[in-house]
Design an enzyme around this catalytic site. Structure first.
Site, PDB file in Angstrom:
ATOM      1  N   LYS A  34     -14.591   1.368  14.613  1.00  0.00           N
ATOM      2  CA  LYS A  34     -13.357   0.565  14.649  1.00  0.00           C
ATOM      3  C   LYS A  34     -12.767   0.512  16.057  1.00  0.00           C
ATOM      4  O   LYS A  34     -12.296  -0.522  16.521  1.00  0.00           O
ATOM      5  CB  LYS A  34     -12.339   1.183  13.677  1.00  0.00           C
ATOM      6  CG  LYS A  34     -11.114   0.343  13.454  1.00  0.00           C
ATOM      7  CD  LYS A  34     -10.299   0.834  12.281  1.00  0.00           C
ATOM      8  CE  LYS A  34     -11.014   0.556  10.969  1.00  0.00           C
ATOM      9  NZ  LYS A  34     -10.285   1.009   9.800  1.00  0.00           N
ATOM     10  N   PRO A  52      -3.415 -11.690  10.501  1.00  0.00           N
ATOM     11  CA  PRO A  52      -3.782 -11.514  11.921  1.00  0.00           C
ATOM     12  C   PRO A  52      -3.988 -10.029  12.199  1.00  0.00           C
ATOM     13  O   PRO A  52      -3.264  -9.191  11.653  1.00  0.00           O
ATOM     14  CB  PRO A  52      -2.560 -12.045  12.674  1.00  0.00           C
ATOM     15  CG  PRO A  52      -1.429 -11.980  11.694  1.00  0.00           C
ATOM     16  CD  PRO A  52      -2.050 -12.170  10.338  1.00  0.00           C
ATOM     17  N   ASP A  53      -4.975  -9.684  12.999  1.00  0.00           N
ATOM     18  CA  ASP A  53      -5.186  -8.277  13.367  1.00  0.00           C
ATOM     19  C   ASP A  53      -4.373  -8.000  14.635  1.00  0.00           C
ATOM     20  O   ASP A  53      -4.754  -8.411  15.736  1.00  0.00           O
ATOM     21  CB  ASP A  53      -6.677  -7.989  13.569  1.00  0.00           C
ATOM     22  CG  ASP A  53      -6.918  -6.489  13.647  1.00  0.00           C
ATOM     23  OD1 ASP A  53      -6.125  -5.790  14.312  1.00  0.00           O
ATOM     24  OD2 ASP A  53      -7.887  -6.006  13.028  1.00  0.00           O
ATOM     25  N   ILE A  54      -3.258  -7.332  14.443  1.00  0.00           N
ATOM     26  CA  ILE A  54      -2.298  -7.140  15.544  1.00  0.00           C
ATOM     27  C   ILE A  54      -2.910  -6.215  16.595  1.00  0.00           C
ATOM     28  O   ILE A  54      -2.875  -6.505  17.797  1.00  0.00           O
ATOM     29  CB  ILE A  54      -0.977  -6.551  14.999  1.00  0.00           C
ATOM     30  CG1 ILE A  54      -0.497  -7.371  13.801  1.00  0.00           C
ATOM     31  CG2 ILE A  54       0.088  -6.525  16.089  1.00  0.00           C
ATOM     32  CD1 ILE A  54       0.614  -6.738  12.997  1.00  0.00           C
ATOM     33  N   ASN A  87       0.854  -1.193   0.000  1.00  0.00           N
ATOM     34  CA  ASN A  87       0.000   0.000   0.000  1.00  0.00           C
ATOM     35  C   ASN A  87       0.885   1.236   0.000  1.00  0.00           C
ATOM     36  O   ASN A  87       2.108   1.128   0.020  1.00  0.00           O
ATOM     37  CB  ASN A  87      -0.973  -0.032   1.185  1.00  0.00           C
ATOM     38  CG  ASN A  87      -0.236  -0.078   2.504  1.00  0.00           C
ATOM     39  OD1 ASN A  87       0.525   0.822   2.833  1.00  0.00           O
ATOM     40  ND2 ASN A  87      -0.441  -1.156   3.264  1.00  0.00           N
ATOM     41  N   PHE A 134      -4.800   3.365  14.579  1.00  0.00           N
ATOM     42  CA  PHE A 134      -5.004   4.373  13.541  1.00  0.00           C
ATOM     43  C   PHE A 134      -6.119   3.895  12.620  1.00  0.00           C
ATOM     44  O   PHE A 134      -6.313   2.690  12.448  1.00  0.00           O
ATOM     45  CB  PHE A 134      -3.709   4.592  12.730  1.00  0.00           C
ATOM     46  CG  PHE A 134      -2.790   5.578  13.387  1.00  0.00           C
ATOM     47  CD1 PHE A 134      -2.185   5.271  14.593  1.00  0.00           C
ATOM     48  CD2 PHE A 134      -2.556   6.820  12.814  1.00  0.00           C
ATOM     49  CE1 PHE A 134      -1.358   6.182  15.236  1.00  0.00           C
ATOM     50  CE2 PHE A 134      -1.728   7.745  13.430  1.00  0.00           C
ATOM     51  CZ  PHE A 134      -1.134   7.430  14.645  1.00  0.00           C
TER      52      PHE A 134
END
Ligand code: C5P
Length: 397
Positions: free
Chosen positions: A337, A303-305, A208, A323
């Site tokens: 979120k 994985p969502d750290i 990205n 963020f």
């Protein structure tokens, strides 16, 4: 600010050693005590007499000098200072420090010390750019050694480029910031930064536009406030901050492992733009277009750290900051979120391309916490970082 601070100054063997005499003078003017250590090569450039006269202290030169050992052993010498400054740090000294060599007084006390070290490199531009020196610099940064310089410019050898030792006043500023007793002294803070690269095959990856500038600026601001910063970064363009423990990773999975390995921390700031998906089975060899087939790929969720650290029980950092880079409904999405992930604060920003924020030097953020929303005016990423670091200090104290 330097009054009665004890600086152990290691002078390596380079033409820039003459600037170390001026450095000693400037340090003494500011009330610091300077204990000089001169390497054999250093003696070729400045004399022990000029060093000790300016420092007003004995100059230490030899590991096997029994008088020195009787007066002050090298272990004690290495630990009695508030800061060790190596100026100039030659390529040779860097290599010794990076690999733990201890074959003279300077290298031995650098190995024996548990005091923070500030290195001011000085060498020919080709030596600085050599892959061996690049590797050594990375090892030393990872070990927590802080760097000041080198600067760009003309060199004594007639070449031009990066490698000039920083000027004495620049080194003084770096010393002051190393010794700063900031509001985050004693706090250990993790910062993730940059994009991640998710391999498709050995030469291609998903990525990205994150530059890592905001994460680097946050890490720098926290370190200046005295925090011990562990900076876990993906492959970002931004200059790496000084004075942090640097951990470089490529993929989200590696970032997750790195984060787990550095816990516990007092606060964790997740500024990385982690890829949401990775390719399930990246090809081991380069995919060829001459096969005539359009490749298809399957993806798996990374994985969502942030979520996993936010939701951990024992050992959760006291403050977890996420963020939210959004293109639509920025505040509404970021608010949702924060609750979904379980972090304490969310820093939301609009990353539509026309804002110029992703990859740019400025940011316009909204800080979302239990206390509600706070929109900050658009400002430089350094200024956002300083303001956020001040908030973090206030929250932890
Ligand atoms: O879900 P989303 O990517 O929008 O969330 C952004 C926040 O979550 C950022 O703080 C980012 O660093 C973090 N994150 C993470 N691990 C992921 C995805 C995002 O830590 N796999």
């Amino acid at each position: 600010m330097l009054t009665d601070k004890r600086i152990l100054l290691v002078i390596g063997g380079g033409i820039a050693a003459f600037k170390s005499l001026e450095l000693i003078r400037r340090l003494r003017e500011r009330g610091a005590w300077v204990t000089p250590v001169l390497t054999k090569a250093g003696e070729e450039f400045v004399t022990p007499l000029s060093v000790s006269s300016l420092a007003g202290e004995k100059v230490y030169r030899d590991l096997f000098d029994l008088t020195d050992e009787a007066e002050m052993g090298h272990i004690q010498l290495s630990r009695s200072a508030d800061l060790i400054v190596v100026a100039p740090t030659t390529a040779d000294l860097m290599a010794k420090m990076a690999h733990g060599l201890a074959n003279d007084l300077a290298s031995t006390l650098l190995l024996a010390t548990d005091t923070q070290v500030l290195a001011a490199p000085a060498m020919n531009v080709r030596m600085w750019e050599h892959s061996a020196t690049r590797r050594n610099a990375a090892i030393l940064r990872d070990d927590g050694v802080a760097f000041v310089g080198p600067n760009d410019g003309a060199m004594a050898c007639g070449e031009y480029g990066l490698g000039r030792m920083s000027e004495p006043l620049e080194i003084i500023t770096a010393i002051e910031s190393e010794l700063a007793d900031g509001p985050l002294t004693g706090r250990r803070i993790l910062v993730t930064s940059g994009p991640t690269h998710e391999p498709i095959d050995p030469v291609r990856y998903l990525a990205n536009r994150s530059s890592g500038k905001q994460g680097s600026a946050i890490a720098r601001a926290l370190a200046i406030m005295g925090a011990e910063v562990i900076f876990v970064t993906g492959p970002a363009n931004a200059t790496r901050p000084e004075g942090v423990h640097l951990v470089e990773v490529e993929t989200a999975a590696q970032m997750m492992d790195a984060v787990k390995s550095v816990l516990p921390v007092d606060a964790a700031i997740f500024a990385a733009a982690v890829a949401d998906w990775c390719v399930t089975s990246p090809s081991d060899s380069k995919m060829k277009k001459d096969s005539g087939k359009i490749p298809s790929m399957t993806f798996a969720e990374n994985p969502d750290i942030l979520a996993s650290v936010s939701q951990m029980g024992d050992g959760r950092p006291a403050l977890v900051v996420g963020f939210a880079a959004e293109t639509d409904e920025v505040v509404a999405n970021a608010t949702a979120k924060r609750l979904r992930k379980g972090c304490d604060w969310i820093v939301a920003n609009d990353v539509n391309l026309e804002t110029g924020i992703m990859g740019g030097c400025e940011n316009a953020v909204t800080l979302i916490s239990d206390d509600g929303l706070e929109s900050w005016p658009r400002m430089g990423k350094d200024a956002v970082a300083q303001q956020l670091a001040a908030r973090i200090a206030a929250a932890l104290n």
